[in-house]
Design a protein around this motif. Structure first.
Motif, PDB file in Angstrom:
ATOM      1  N   GLU A 170      -8.006 -11.944   5.391  1.00 20.29           N
ATOM      2  CA  GLU A 170      -9.449 -11.841   5.128  1.00 20.29           C
ATOM      3  C   GLU A 170     -10.045 -10.665   5.899  1.00 20.29           C
ATOM      4  O   GLU A 170     -10.876  -9.918   5.381  1.00 20.29           O
ATOM      5  CB  GLU A 170     -10.157 -13.135   5.516  1.00 20.29           C
ATOM      6  CG  GLU A 170      -9.908 -14.277   4.558  1.00 20.29           C
ATOM      7  CD  GLU A 170     -10.518 -15.591   5.042  1.00 20.29           C
ATOM      8  OE1 GLU A 170     -11.417 -15.561   5.918  1.00 20.29           O
ATOM      9  OE2 GLU A 170     -10.087 -16.644   4.537  1.00 20.29           O
ATOM     10  N   TYR A 171      -9.626 -10.506   7.145  1.00 23.68           N
ATOM     11  CA  TYR A 171     -10.103  -9.379   7.951  1.00 23.68           C
ATOM     12  C   TYR A 171      -9.684  -8.051   7.304  1.00 23.68           C
ATOM     13  O   TYR A 171     -10.504  -7.144   7.139  1.00 23.68           O
ATOM     14  CB  TYR A 171      -9.550  -9.486   9.377  1.00 23.68           C
ATOM     15  CG  TYR A 171      -9.811  -8.256  10.197  1.00 23.68           C
ATOM     16  CD1 TYR A 171     -11.047  -8.061  10.819  1.00 23.68           C
ATOM     17  CD2 TYR A 171      -8.836  -7.264  10.338  1.00 23.68           C
ATOM     18  CE1 TYR A 171     -11.295  -6.911  11.560  1.00 23.68           C
ATOM     19  CE2 TYR A 171      -9.086  -6.122  11.074  1.00 23.68           C
ATOM     20  CZ  TYR A 171     -10.307  -5.943  11.679  1.00 23.68           C
ATOM     21  OH  TYR A 171     -10.560  -4.806  12.400  1.00 23.68           O
ATOM     22  N   LEU A 172      -8.411  -7.946   6.946  1.00 20.74           N
ATOM     23  CA  LEU A 172      -7.906  -6.698   6.369  1.00 20.74           C
ATOM     24  C   LEU A 172      -8.580  -6.367   5.043  1.00 20.74           C
ATOM     25  O   LEU A 172      -8.747  -5.187   4.707  1.00 20.74           O
ATOM     26  CB  LEU A 172      -6.384  -6.784   6.187  1.00 20.74           C
ATOM     27  CG  LEU A 172      -5.583  -6.732   7.477  1.00 20.74           C
ATOM     28  CD1 LEU A 172      -4.131  -7.126   7.218  1.00 20.74           C
ATOM     29  CD2 LEU A 172      -5.662  -5.354   8.116  1.00 20.74           C
ATOM     30  N   ASP A 173      -8.980  -7.378   4.301  1.00 14.75           N
ATOM     31  CA  ASP A 173      -9.650  -7.154   3.026  1.00 14.75           C
ATOM     32  C   ASP A 173     -10.995  -6.450   3.216  1.00 14.75           C
ATOM     33  O   ASP A 173     -11.490  -5.795   2.302  1.00 14.75           O
ATOM     34  CB  ASP A 173      -9.837  -8.482   2.291  1.00 14.75           C
ATOM     35  CG  ASP A 173     -10.293  -8.290   0.856  1.00 14.75           C
ATOM     36  OD1 ASP A 173      -9.781  -7.374   0.176  1.00 14.75           O
ATOM     37  OD2 ASP A 173     -11.182  -9.039   0.421  1.00 14.75           O
ATOM     38  N   ARG A 174     -11.557  -6.564   4.407  1.00 19.98           N
ATOM     39  CA  ARG A 174     -12.849  -5.924   4.696  1.00 19.98           C
ATOM     40  C   ARG A 174     -12.674  -4.548   5.348  1.00 19.98           C
ATOM     41  O   ARG A 174     -13.647  -3.961   5.811  1.00 19.98           O
ATOM     42  CB  ARG A 174     -13.674  -6.830   5.620  1.00 19.98           C
ATOM     43  CG  ARG A 174     -14.044  -8.172   4.994  1.00 19.98           C
ATOM     44  CD  ARG A 174     -14.998  -8.978   5.855  1.00 19.98           C
ATOM     45  NE  ARG A 174     -14.572  -9.179   7.228  1.00 19.98           N
ATOM     46  CZ  ARG A 174     -13.852 -10.225   7.659  1.00 19.98           C
ATOM     47  NH1 ARG A 174     -13.459 -11.160   6.824  1.00 19.98           N
ATOM     48  NH2 ARG A 174     -13.525 -10.330   8.938  1.00 19.98           N
ATOM     49  N   THR A 175     -11.445  -4.055   5.413  1.00 17.81           N
ATOM     50  CA  THR A 175     -11.179  -2.781   6.075  1.00 17.81           C
ATOM     51  C   THR A 175     -10.653  -1.756   5.071  1.00 17.81           C
ATOM     52  O   THR A 175     -10.390  -2.077   3.920  1.00 17.81           O
ATOM     53  CB  THR A 175     -10.118  -2.950   7.188  1.00 17.81           C
ATOM     54  OG1 THR A 175      -8.855  -3.302   6.587  1.00 17.81           O
ATOM     55  CG2 THR A 175     -10.532  -4.010   8.195  1.00 17.81           C
ATOM     56  N   GLU A 176     -10.468  -0.562   5.559  1.00 17.73           N
ATOM     57  CA  GLU A 176      -9.852   0.519   4.792  1.00 17.73           C
ATOM     58  C   GLU A 176      -8.606   0.956   5.548  1.00 17.73           C
ATOM     59  O   GLU A 176      -8.547   0.860   6.765  1.00 17.73           O
ATOM     60  CB  GLU A 176     -10.814   1.714   4.670  1.00 17.73           C
ATOM     61  CG  GLU A 176     -12.123   1.396   3.980  1.00 17.73           C
ATOM     62  CD  GLU A 176     -11.961   1.123   2.491  1.00 17.73           C
ATOM     63  OE1 GLU A 176     -11.049   1.701   1.873  1.00 17.73           O
ATOM     64  OE2 GLU A 176     -12.738   0.321   1.967  1.00 17.73           O
ATOM     65  N   GLY A 177      -7.622   1.462   4.836  1.00 17.89           N
ATOM     66  CA  GLY A 177      -6.444   2.013   5.484  1.00 17.89           C
ATOM     67  C   GLY A 177      -5.190   1.199   5.236  1.00 17.89           C
ATOM     68  O   GLY A 177      -5.237   0.036   4.841  1.00 17.89           O
ATOM     69  N   ASN A 178      -4.072   1.867   5.464  1.00 20.17           N
ATOM     70  CA  ASN A 178      -2.766   1.254   5.233  1.00 20.17           C
ATOM     71  C   ASN A 178      -2.406   0.254   6.322  1.00 20.17           C
ATOM     72  O   ASN A 178      -2.895   0.342   7.456  1.00 20.17           O
ATOM     73  CB  ASN A 178      -1.684   2.332   5.145  1.00 20.17           C
ATOM     74  CG  ASN A 178      -1.817   3.161   3.881  1.00 20.17           C
ATOM     75  OD1 ASN A 178      -2.484   2.760   2.935  1.00 20.17           O
ATOM     76  ND2 ASN A 178      -1.186   4.315   3.873  1.00 20.17           N
ATOM     77  N   VAL A 179      -1.504  -0.666   5.957  1.00 21.02           N
ATOM     78  CA  VAL A 179      -1.106  -1.760   6.842  1.00 21.02           C
ATOM     79  C   VAL A 179       0.407  -1.869   6.854  1.00 21.02           C
ATOM     80  O   VAL A 179       1.038  -1.975   5.793  1.00 21.02           O
ATOM     81  CB  VAL A 179      -1.695  -3.102   6.349  1.00 21.02           C
ATOM     82  CG1 VAL A 179      -1.302  -4.240   7.283  1.00 21.02           C
ATOM     83  CG2 VAL A 179      -3.203  -3.012   6.184  1.00 21.02           C
ATOM     84  N   LEU A 180       0.999  -1.842   8.038  1.00 22.23           N
ATOM     85  CA  LEU A 180       2.426  -2.127   8.204  1.00 22.23           C
ATOM     86  C   LEU A 180       2.531  -3.612   8.544  1.00 22.23           C
ATOM     87  O   LEU A 180       2.049  -4.056   9.590  1.00 22.23           O
ATOM     88  CB  LEU A 180       3.042  -1.270   9.312  1.00 22.23           C
ATOM     89  CG  LEU A 180       4.517  -1.514   9.625  1.00 22.23           C
ATOM     90  CD1 LEU A 180       5.399  -1.309   8.391  1.00 22.23           C
ATOM     91  CD2 LEU A 180       4.969  -0.588  10.763  1.00 22.23           C
ATOM     92  N   LEU A 181       3.114  -4.384   7.625  1.00 23.98           N
ATOM     93  CA  LEU A 181       3.247  -5.837   7.800  1.00 23.98           C
ATOM     94  C   LEU A 181       4.632  -6.167   8.340  1.00 23.98           C
ATOM     95  O   LEU A 181       5.633  -5.904   7.683  1.00 23.98           O
ATOM     96  CB  LEU A 181       3.086  -6.551   6.454  1.00 23.98           C
ATOM     97  CG  LEU A 181       1.711  -6.772   5.904  1.00 23.98           C
ATOM     98  CD1 LEU A 181       1.802  -7.401   4.515  1.00 23.98           C
ATOM     99  CD2 LEU A 181       0.903  -7.662   6.820  1.00 23.98           C
ATOM    100  N   THR A 182       4.689  -6.761   9.509  1.00 25.38           N
ATOM    101  CA  THR A 182       5.979  -7.135  10.097  1.00 25.38           C
ATOM    102  C   THR A 182       6.020  -8.646  10.312  1.00 25.38           C
ATOM    103  O   THR A 182       6.433  -9.115  11.356  1.00 25.38           O
ATOM    104  CB  THR A 182       6.226  -6.378  11.422  1.00 25.38           C
ATOM    105  OG1 THR A 182       5.250  -6.797  12.382  1.00 25.38           O
ATOM    106  CG2 THR A 182       6.154  -4.880  11.235  1.00 25.38           C
ATOM    107  N   VAL A 183       5.595  -9.387   9.287  1.00 26.39           N
ATOM    108  CA  VAL A 183       5.473 -10.839   9.417  1.00 26.39           C
ATOM    109  C   VAL A 183       6.554 -11.597   8.665  1.00 26.39           C
ATOM    110  O   VAL A 183       6.594 -12.826   8.708  1.00 26.39           O
ATOM    111  CB  VAL A 183       4.083 -11.319   8.946  1.00 26.39           C
ATOM    112  CG1 VAL A 183       2.989 -10.732   9.828  1.00 26.39           C
ATOM    113  CG2 VAL A 183       3.840 -10.979   7.485  1.00 26.39           C
ATOM    114  N   GLY A 184       7.423 -10.905   7.957  1.00 23.43           N
ATOM    115  CA  GLY A 184       8.474 -11.562   7.199  1.00 23.43           C
ATOM    116  C   GLY A 184       8.075 -11.827   5.763  1.00 23.43           C
ATOM    117  O   GLY A 184       6.892 -11.912   5.423  1.00 23.43           O
ATOM    118  N   SER A 185       9.069 -11.973   4.913  1.00 16.74           N
ATOM    119  CA  SER A 185       8.824 -12.112   3.475  1.00 16.74           C
ATOM    120  C   SER A 185       8.195 -13.443   3.106  1.00 16.74           C
ATOM    121  O   SER A 185       7.498 -13.539   2.098  1.00 16.74           O
ATOM    122  CB  SER A 185      10.128 -11.909   2.702  1.00 16.74           C
ATOM    123  OG  SER A 185      11.087 -12.883   3.081  1.00 16.74           O
TER     124      SER A 185
END
Length: 174
Positions: free
Chosen positions: A65-80
């Protein structure tokens, strides 16, 4: 599991599964109860240290939800297994770079969720701070999302990489 515990006459079982493997721990605990074994849970220490400049979230949904309100790329390291919780983010196929284990089921999960191949990073750690920083730079990530996985999960190396590159570190609590 319960049948094995009864067959081998275990007095107790030590659960050392990943800190976020809730379902596995629940299954082990239930099997212990059925078999009459004592259950011991051992958790690796948290990776967080006092005064770390991170953004903390109690769930993947909150972070998404937080990221949806932002701009920019995201490196997700949370697992599949947690990736589906991030597909509600606006333009997620263009913004998110999931780093997953190089296993067929992880890759299939990424494809099924609509991630294009050029956005997937299939690698198995541990990763150094330098390699994490290189991935942040390569993906032009403004955000790095991780779990508080402790030393064994490379938490501090991710923290150092985010700090070095200026990426915001989003931490999902246990």
């Amino acid at each position: 599991m319960a049948a094995l515990m009864e067959e081998k006459w275990f007095d107790f079982v030590i659960d050392t599964t990943h800190p976020y493997a809730r379902a596995a721990s629940e299954n082990i605990k239930a099997a212990c109860e059925r078999a009459g074994c004592s259950y011991i849970r051992v958790l690796r220490p948290r990776g967080l240290r006092e005064r770390m400049d991170c953004l903390f979230f109690s769930s993947h949904e909150e972070a998404a939800e937080y990221l949806d309100r932002t701009e920019g790329n995201v490196l997700l390291t949370v697992g599949s297994k947690e990736l589906s919780k991030y597909t509600g983010i606006r333009d997620y196929q263009k913004r998110l770079f999931p780093r997953v284990l190089p296993m067929p089921e992880a890759l299939e999960s990424c494809f099924a969720l609509g991630f294009p191949g050029k956005r997937m990073i299939c690698m198995q750690g541990p990763f150094t701070a330098e390699l994490n920083a290189a991935m942040i730079r390569q993906t032009d990530a403004r955000f790095l999302v991780t779990k508080d996985s402790g030393a064994a999960g490379g938490f501090y190396e991710k923290y150092l990489a985010a700090r070095e590159t200026g990426a915001a570190l989003l931490v999902i609590g246990r």
